[in-house]
Design an enzyme around this catalytic site. Structure first.
Site, PDB file in Angstrom:
ATOM      1  N   HIS A  93      -5.555 -31.680 -14.385  1.00 33.18           N
ATOM      2  CA  HIS A  93      -4.504 -32.244 -15.248  1.00 33.18           C
ATOM      3  C   HIS A  93      -3.919 -33.484 -14.583  1.00 33.18           C
ATOM      4  O   HIS A  93      -3.607 -33.461 -13.399  1.00 33.18           O
ATOM      5  CB  HIS A  93      -3.394 -31.216 -15.489  1.00 33.18           C
ATOM      6  CG  HIS A  93      -3.815 -30.067 -16.349  1.00 33.18           C
ATOM      7  ND1 HIS A  93      -2.926 -29.175 -16.887  1.00 33.18           N
ATOM      8  CD2 HIS A  93      -5.034 -29.674 -16.784  1.00 33.18           C
ATOM      9  CE1 HIS A  93      -3.581 -28.277 -17.602  1.00 33.18           C
ATOM     10  NE2 HIS A  93      -4.868 -28.562 -17.549  1.00 33.18           N
ATOM     11  N   TYR A 139       6.549 -27.699 -20.132  1.00 33.03           N
ATOM     12  CA  TYR A 139       7.762 -27.044 -19.606  1.00 33.03           C
ATOM     13  C   TYR A 139       8.883 -27.325 -20.610  1.00 33.03           C
ATOM     14  O   TYR A 139       9.253 -28.482 -20.816  1.00 33.03           O
ATOM     15  CB  TYR A 139       8.161 -27.632 -18.256  1.00 33.03           C
ATOM     16  CG  TYR A 139       7.249 -27.285 -17.094  1.00 33.03           C
ATOM     17  CD1 TYR A 139       6.061 -27.970 -16.868  1.00 33.03           C
ATOM     18  CD2 TYR A 139       7.611 -26.282 -16.192  1.00 33.03           C
ATOM     19  CE1 TYR A 139       5.244 -27.656 -15.783  1.00 33.03           C
ATOM     20  CE2 TYR A 139       6.798 -25.968 -15.104  1.00 33.03           C
ATOM     21  CZ  TYR A 139       5.624 -26.653 -14.908  1.00 33.03           C
ATOM     22  OH  TYR A 139       4.818 -26.344 -13.834  1.00 33.03           O
ATOM     23  N   TYR A 152       5.534 -32.780  -7.392  1.00 34.26           N
ATOM     24  CA  TYR A 152       4.686 -31.831  -8.129  1.00 34.26           C
ATOM     25  C   TYR A 152       3.249 -31.856  -7.611  1.00 34.26           C
ATOM     26  O   TYR A 152       2.635 -30.812  -7.418  1.00 34.26           O
ATOM     27  CB  TYR A 152       4.738 -32.151  -9.630  1.00 34.26           C
ATOM     28  CG  TYR A 152       4.251 -31.023 -10.514  1.00 34.26           C
ATOM     29  CD1 TYR A 152       5.147 -30.122 -11.082  1.00 34.26           C
ATOM     30  CD2 TYR A 152       2.896 -30.845 -10.773  1.00 34.26           C
ATOM     31  CE1 TYR A 152       4.703 -29.071 -11.886  1.00 34.26           C
ATOM     32  CE2 TYR A 152       2.436 -29.799 -11.557  1.00 34.26           C
ATOM     33  CZ  TYR A 152       3.349 -28.925 -12.118  1.00 34.26           C
ATOM     34  OH  TYR A 152       2.907 -27.877 -12.904  1.00 34.26           O
ATOM     35  N   LYS A 175       4.746 -24.206  -6.494  1.00 35.02           N
ATOM     36  CA  LYS A 175       4.520 -24.554  -5.084  1.00 35.02           C
ATOM     37  C   LYS A 175       4.049 -23.386  -4.201  1.00 35.02           C
ATOM     38  O   LYS A 175       3.571 -23.612  -3.084  1.00 35.02           O
ATOM     39  CB  LYS A 175       5.819 -25.102  -4.464  1.00 35.02           C
ATOM     40  CG  LYS A 175       6.228 -26.453  -4.964  1.00 35.02           C
ATOM     41  CD  LYS A 175       5.475 -27.545  -4.233  1.00 35.02           C
ATOM     42  CE  LYS A 175       5.304 -28.799  -5.041  1.00 35.02           C
ATOM     43  NZ  LYS A 175       4.052 -28.898  -5.792  1.00 35.02           N
ATOM     44  N   PRO A 183       8.776 -19.953  -9.342  1.00 29.02           N
ATOM     45  CA  PRO A 183       7.495 -20.532  -9.770  1.00 29.02           C
ATOM     46  C   PRO A 183       7.603 -21.852 -10.548  1.00 29.02           C
ATOM     47  O   PRO A 183       6.593 -22.501 -10.807  1.00 29.02           O
ATOM     48  CB  PRO A 183       6.899 -19.434 -10.668  1.00 29.02           C
ATOM     49  CG  PRO A 183       8.067 -18.623 -11.119  1.00 29.02           C
ATOM     50  CD  PRO A 183       9.081 -18.692 -10.023  1.00 29.02           C
TER      51      PRO A 183
END
Ligand code: APR
Ligand code: PHB
Length: 404
Positions: free
Chosen positions: A72, A201, A384, A296, A292
């Site tokens: 991604h 998200y 990220y 990580k 979560p």
């Protein structure tokens, strides 16, 4: 029994350490309390940072991940019913993430360890750690009811949050810091096609939701729920109806399918300072837990292992303990930054019922800022995909770890 490194726990941390040590010609034995089937079947998260993917490939255990994992280049943030893409690839100079389930990583590592003749003892019990303040640490345990002892040079405590390793460090030496969140995640696996090319998200008035994936046939989705809620209260219909409420937009409706697995997990941030005592070194969840939301957990375990590997190899090659002496400090610097990021993502994305209308306004403004400012989006993106690994005096690339 005798080995160089006694490893407690066959999670990603313990298995990867054992494999990387093997590549450097160093022996280890892994002690695992569960069965092989159990560790290979436990459903966990699934986002691998670029550095994790590069390391698994360089270590020769990335073949299936490259075939079956999904690359991604960005993620989507959804709030006020609108989607906003964070183009991580562009914002980080070409980095990306791979979605590949943690238990698949475990399967690959177990298979490789066994193929290479590695010693992984499953179903052990009563593991206890001894004499790690001396140069000859010992691990005692039972297997098939019989007491056994391993003598080793080092112990790696890779036994997760509930294992005995952290508890073996005297309380006067360690400080534990934690944050418990009033949020739980109800996770499902569902047999449907992917609903979106990238993870979504969502911050919604009714609570957070995350749409993720596992394969072309299986999807992984999450709903924020009360951490004390019972999964028995969540029929499949109720789960789909809640997902529709939170993630559907004017031009998107989530695809429903059979739910093949569902559970609720609570969320915490936890960190243990120090991560070492004598010849005992903690790695992964034994030393730290992240919620979560920042994806990580597994990646932090992998970077701890790289630092530990470096220190152990340096010791066997030259007798020096420079890196080992600083193991905890080196790891904690990066872990604290990942803690900060995971805490920030969690507070930004979840609906906190104790927030005032003012705090809710600030939360939405924060999301709007991230979605509209290149600097803010870059900060999210670089965290990220994974911050660089720094070992003082060494090159800061992950791959340099394999050519010590
Ligand atoms: N004796 C032997 N093994 C033990 C003991 C014990 N007393 N207690 C725990 N273990 C084993 C567990 O059964 C588990 O297989 O240690 C292993 C620890 O593995 P993980 O919990 O997966 O921890 P780690 O390897 O550090 O990986 C971190 O796991 O929880 C996720 O989000 C986290 O993705 C991250 C990753
Ligand atoms: C997952 O796919 O399980 C997943 C993805 C992203 C997260 C957490 C979990 O932040």
């Amino acid at each position: 029994m005798q080995t160089q490194v006694g490893i407690i726990g066959a999670g990603p941390a313990g298995l990867l350490l054992s494999h990387l040590l093997y590549l450097q010609g160093i022996d280890s034995i892994i002690l695992e309390k569960r069965s092989r089937e159990e560790i290979e079947g436990t459903i966990r998260a699934g986002v691998l940072e670029q550095g994790t993917v590069d390391l698994l490939n360089a270590a020769g255990v990335g073949e299936r991940m490259m075939k079956e994992g999904h690359t991604h280049h960005g993620i989507e943030l959804q709030f006020n019913g609108k989607r906003h893409r964070i183009n991580m690839h562009e914002l980080t100079g070409g980095k990306k993430i791979t979605v590949y389930a943690q238990h698949e990583v475990i399967k690959d590592l177990v298979a490789q360890r066994l193929k290479d003749g590695g010693e992984v003892l499953f179903n052990v019990s009563d593991v206890s750690l001894h004499e790690f303040e001396t140069n000859e640490p010992k691990i005692r345990f039972k297997v098939e009811g019989e007491e056994q002892e391993i003598s080793c040079d080092f112990i790696a405590g890779c036994d997760g949050f509930h294992g005995p390793s952290r508890q073996s460090i005297p309380k006067t030496i360690r400080t534990e810091k934690q944050q418990i969140y009033p949020f739980g995640w109800l996770g499902i696996l569902t047999e449907t096609a992917p609903v979106n090319p990238e993870l979504i998200y969502t911050n919604h008035e009714r609570g957070f939701a995350l749409l993720s994936t596992r394969s072309p046939e299986i999807q992984r989705h999450y709903l924020q729920v009360d951490p004390k809620d019972d999964i028995a209260n969540w029929s499949d219909d109720r789960i789909w109806s809640e997902l529709h409420e939170r993630v559907d937009t004017e031009d998107f409706s989530i695809t429903e399918g059979p739910i093949i697995q569902k559970n609720i997990v609570s969320m915490r941030s936890f960190i243990c300072e120090t991560m070492q005592h004598g010849r005992l070194f903690l790695a992964g969840d034994a030393a730290h837990i992240v919620p979560p939301t920042g994806a990580k957990g597994l990646n932090l375990a992998v970077t701890d292992i790289q630092v530990l590997l470096h220190g152990i190899v340096e010791y066997y090659q030259s007798g020096k303990t420079e890196v080992l002496d600083q193991y905890s400090d080196i790891c904690l610097r990066r872990i604290w930054k990942a803690q900060r990021f995971s805490y920030w993502m969690t507070t930004m994305l979840h609906r906190n019922q104790s927030h005032s209308p003012f705090e809710r306004g600030v939360q939405l403004a924060e999301l709007d800022y991230v979605a509209s400012s290149r600097s803010a989006a870059t900060s999210l993106a670089e965290n990220y995909v994974g911050l660089p690994m720094e070992i003082p005096g060494k090159k800061s690339t992950n791959l340099s770890m394999l050519s010590i």
